[in-house]
Design an enzyme around this catalytic site. Sequence first.
Site, mmCIF file in Angstrom:
data_model
loop_
_atom_site.group_PDB
_atom_site.id
_atom_site.type_symbol
_atom_site.label_atom_id
_atom_site.label_comp_id
_atom_site.label_asym_id
_atom_site.label_seq_id
_atom_site.Cartn_x
_atom_site.Cartn_y
_atom_site.Cartn_z
ATOM 1 N N ILE A 131 74.420 99.783 36.213
ATOM 2 C CA ILE A 131 75.189 101.012 36.014
ATOM 3 C C ILE A 131 76.049 100.699 34.796
ATOM 4 O O ILE A 131 76.997 99.925 34.878
ATOM 5 C CB ILE A 131 76.036 101.381 37.246
ATOM 6 C CG1 ILE A 131 75.122 101.690 38.426
ATOM 7 C CG2 ILE A 131 76.928 102.579 36.924
ATOM 8 C CD1 ILE A 131 75.845 102.040 39.716
ATOM 9 N N PRO A 132 75.686 101.264 33.644
ATOM 10 C CA PRO A 132 76.196 100.778 32.351
ATOM 11 C C PRO A 132 77.637 101.152 32.003
ATOM 12 O O PRO A 132 77.900 101.948 31.113
ATOM 13 C CB PRO A 132 75.208 101.394 31.361
ATOM 14 C CG PRO A 132 74.784 102.669 32.019
ATOM 15 C CD PRO A 132 74.730 102.355 33.485
ATOM 16 N N CYS A 133 78.585 100.510 32.659
ATOM 17 C CA CYS A 133 80.001 100.755 32.365
ATOM 18 C C CYS A 133 80.377 100.254 30.974
ATOM 19 O O CYS A 133 81.379 100.695 30.407
ATOM 20 C CB CYS A 133 80.882 100.134 33.436
ATOM 21 S SG CYS A 133 80.525 98.412 33.798
ATOM 22 N N HIS A 134 79.572 99.374 30.397
ATOM 23 C CA HIS A 134 79.852 98.872 29.045
ATOM 24 C C HIS A 134 79.685 99.966 27.996
ATOM 25 O O HIS A 134 80.147 99.820 26.873
ATOM 26 C CB HIS A 134 78.971 97.654 28.721
ATOM 27 C CG HIS A 134 77.504 97.934 28.757
ATOM 28 N ND1 HIS A 134 76.779 97.936 29.937
ATOM 29 C CD2 HIS A 134 76.624 98.238 27.778
ATOM 30 C CE1 HIS A 134 75.517 98.221 29.674
ATOM 31 N NE2 HIS A 134 75.398 98.410 28.363
ATOM 32 N N ARG A 135 79.063 101.076 28.358
ATOM 33 C CA ARG A 135 78.824 102.175 27.413
ATOM 34 C C ARG A 135 79.979 103.172 27.358
ATOM 35 O O ARG A 135 79.840 104.250 26.790
ATOM 36 C CB ARG A 135 77.527 102.894 27.773
ATOM 37 C CG ARG A 135 76.303 101.997 27.657
ATOM 38 C CD ARG A 135 75.029 102.710 28.024
ATOM 39 N NE ARG A 135 73.938 101.735 28.074
ATOM 40 C CZ ARG A 135 72.867 101.855 28.843
ATOM 41 N NH1 ARG A 135 72.714 102.913 29.617
ATOM 42 N NH2 ARG A 135 71.941 100.918 28.829
#
Length: 169
Positions: A131-135
């Site tokens: 779940i791409p929280c880095h984006r």
Amino acid sequence: MTSIKVYKTTYTTPIGQLSLVATDKALIGAWFLGQKYYEAKLEDADVKQSTNPILAKAVSWLDAYFVGSSLPSKPALSSIGTPFQQKVWQVLATIPQGSVMTYGEIADCLGCQSAQAVGGAVGRNPLSIFIPCHRVISSTGELTGYAGGLDKKIWLLEHEGVSLKNSLS
């Protein structure tokens, strides 16, 4: 109360080790070692240092992600969080690879008045990379907060082809 049985393995990435945790049905955690909220919500779990089909699928997905090849389908994902956190994480899951979204844009999607509340939920995402929280970036384009560390956030975004100099200045 019976404890939930989970399986855990460590996966080595180019930017550090990930602790991967799964039940028989879904991946429930992917944390960089030492990150904020590391292995949160696992206090009552019966953790077995072993693999299972869910973890094997997670490893295959990560292998493809880190070499930059076509991604297979993700393993089933299940995250433990508040209803608000779940809604934020659902929005995160829609951000395409190579793209970014601001905390404010996520708040707008949810009809929420507080980008800070969104930031709190983003920071507690238990499924880093999957779940791409880095984006997620600030409204000014700054790279703020990443539970795994800003160095990892920068690496992941650059790996995905996000031009940090142009789009985040």
